[in-house]
Design a protein around this motif. Structure first.
Motif, PDB file in Angstrom:
ATOM      1  N   ALA A  48      36.119  37.250  39.871  1.00 30.58           N
ATOM      2  CA  ALA A  48      36.009  37.632  38.461  1.00 30.58           C
ATOM      3  C   ALA A  48      35.161  36.622  37.692  1.00 30.58           C
ATOM      4  N   ALA A  49      35.335  35.353  37.992  1.00 31.68           N
ATOM      5  CA  ALA A  49      34.539  34.322  37.320  1.00 31.68           C
ATOM      6  C   ALA A  49      33.063  34.470  37.661  1.00 31.68           C
ATOM      7  N   GLN A  50      32.743  34.764  38.921  1.00 25.07           N
ATOM      8  CA  GLN A  50      31.349  34.949  39.333  1.00 25.07           C
ATOM      9  C   GLN A  50      30.710  36.124  38.591  1.00 25.07           C
ATOM     10  N   LEU A  51      31.502  37.167  38.347  1.00 21.73           N
ATOM     11  CA  LEU A  51      30.987  38.369  37.682  1.00 21.73           C
ATOM     12  C   LEU A  51      31.163  38.313  36.161  1.00 21.73           C
ATOM     13  N   GLN A  52      31.723  37.219  35.670  1.00 27.15           N
ATOM     14  CA  GLN A  52      32.013  37.046  34.232  1.00 27.15           C
ATOM     15  C   GLN A  52      32.924  38.166  33.720  1.00 27.15           C
ATOM     16  N   VAL A  53      33.938  38.463  34.520  1.00 30.07           N
ATOM     17  CA  VAL A  53      34.947  39.467  34.170  1.00 30.07           C
ATOM     18  C   VAL A  53      36.157  38.741  33.589  1.00 30.07           C
ATOM     19  N   PRO A  54      36.665  39.162  32.435  1.00 25.26           N
ATOM     20  CA  PRO A  54      37.699  38.364  31.761  1.00 25.26           C
ATOM     21  C   PRO A  54      39.128  38.640  32.204  1.00 25.26           C
ATOM     22  N   ARG A  55      39.331  39.549  33.182  1.00 28.11           N
ATOM     23  CA  ARG A  55      40.713  39.889  33.547  1.00 28.11           C
ATOM     24  C   ARG A  55      40.796  40.403  34.983  1.00 28.11           C
ATOM     25  N   ILE A  56      41.965  40.201  35.608  1.00 26.74           N
ATOM     26  CA  ILE A  56      42.221  40.773  36.923  1.00 26.74           C
ATOM     27  C   ILE A  56      43.523  41.566  36.876  1.00 26.74           C
ATOM     28  N   VAL A  57      43.683  42.471  37.841  1.00 26.36           N
ATOM     29  CA  VAL A  57      44.872  43.319  37.946  1.00 26.36           C
ATOM     30  C   VAL A  57      45.715  42.833  39.119  1.00 26.36           C
ATOM     31  N   THR A  58      46.997  42.594  38.864  1.00 27.50           N
ATOM     32  CA  THR A  58      47.928  42.206  39.921  1.00 27.50           C
ATOM     33  C   THR A  58      49.183  43.066  39.835  1.00 27.50           C
ATOM     34  N   VAL A  59      49.972  43.024  40.912  1.00 26.51           N
ATOM     35  CA  VAL A  59      51.279  43.689  40.934  1.00 26.51           C
ATOM     36  C   VAL A  59      52.280  42.718  41.561  1.00 26.51           C
ATOM     37  N   CYS A  60      53.552  43.072  41.467  1.00 27.40           N
ATOM     38  CA  CYS A  60      54.569  42.225  42.085  1.00 27.40           C
ATOM     39  C   CYS A  60      54.771  42.550  43.556  1.00 27.40           C
ATOM     40  N   GLY A  61      54.629  43.808  43.935  1.00 32.69           N
ATOM     41  CA  GLY A  61      54.853  44.126  45.332  1.00 32.69           C
ATOM     42  C   GLY A  61      54.692  45.600  45.644  1.00 32.69           C
TER      43      GLY A  61
END
Length: 249
Positions: free
Chosen positions: A86-99
């Motif tokens: 995300a930093a390389q692409l200058q994207v300000p957010r990522i998506v995660t889940v718990c499981g």
């Protein structure tokens, strides 16, 4: 500021990456892309199309709720890698889940709290938000109650780093009435994913959902697993733009 309209790249009605990138550009859409662990991010960088978020997609297999400690460590590495992409692409957010899945660890809330605490410093240093998405009980045996995810974000106490992502498809699959649920949602929410039940495209009649939001998401993202025709895709995008002011129009 009005949200930007994004589309999950894999949901676009085109067979190749080049065609999907062209379709997104043609319709002035941002993209949400998935890192399964081996993402080649160069084509997205060259395409110069806004990327709204990067999904830590390998969390389908390795995640904080996995009973195997090695898997949980692999999940942590994957989230850190996704932050770096995300930093390389200058994207300000990522998506995660718990499981995902039925085989989950004891004390799931505490496991998730410990896991995401170990992601905070890197995310803060890179200036990237970690969105945590509640899934439906169809997907996982624990941490599927949306309010539990909201409590996790509150307990992490890093509002510049952690926030929630709501997916209307998972809410519908969990049995929620969106018009009753959304006005009473009290937690910070960076993204609203528009999806129908069972991973179908969202219904064209979006106003009852969108008009009930007590929050202003930074991103509206269409996501579905069921294929869609080009004509249906264009109708859907037009319907969303008629119902909601957007930042990329």
């Amino acid at each position: 500021m009005p949200p930007i309209l994004a589309y999950n790249e894999s949901s676009l009605p085109a067979s190749s990456l080049d065609e999907r990138l062209q379709l997104a550009a043609q319709h002035h859409l941002a993209l949400e892309i998935a890192n399964s662990g081996n993402l080649d991010w160069e084509p997205y960088l060259k395409a110069n199309i806004p990327i709204a978020a990067v999904q830590a997609y390998a969390m389908h297999d390795v995640h904080p709720l996995h009973p195997d400690a090695q898997h949980r460590q692999q999940a942590l590495h994957h989230v850190h890698q996704t932050l770096e992409i995300a930093a390389q692409l200058q994207v300000p957010r990522i998506v995660t889940v718990c499981g995902f899945g039925s085989d989950v660890v004891d004390s799931p809330f505490e496991r998730c709290l410990d896991f995401f605490s170990h992601c905070a410093a890197k995310a803060k240093a890179l200036g990237i938000k970690i969105m945590i998405e509640p899934l439906s009980p169809r997907r996982c045996e624990a941490m599927t109650e949306p309010y539990r995810i909201g409590q996790l974000v509150d307990t992490l106490a890093e509002p510049e780093v952690f926030t929630t992502l709501l997916d209307t498809g998972h809410l519908l699959d969990s049995g929620y009435d969106l018009e009753a649920f959304l006005p009473n949602w009290p937690f910070p929410t960076e993204e609203l994913q528009l999806k129908g039940p069972h991973s179908t495209p969202p219904d064209f009649s979006l106003r009852p959902w969108l008009m009930q939001l007590p929050f202003q998401p930074a991103v509206l993202c269409v996501e579905h697993r069921q294929p869609i025709t080009l004509s249906e895709f264009e109708q859907l995008i037009s319907a969303i733009r008629l119902e909601f002011p957007l930042n990329n129009d």
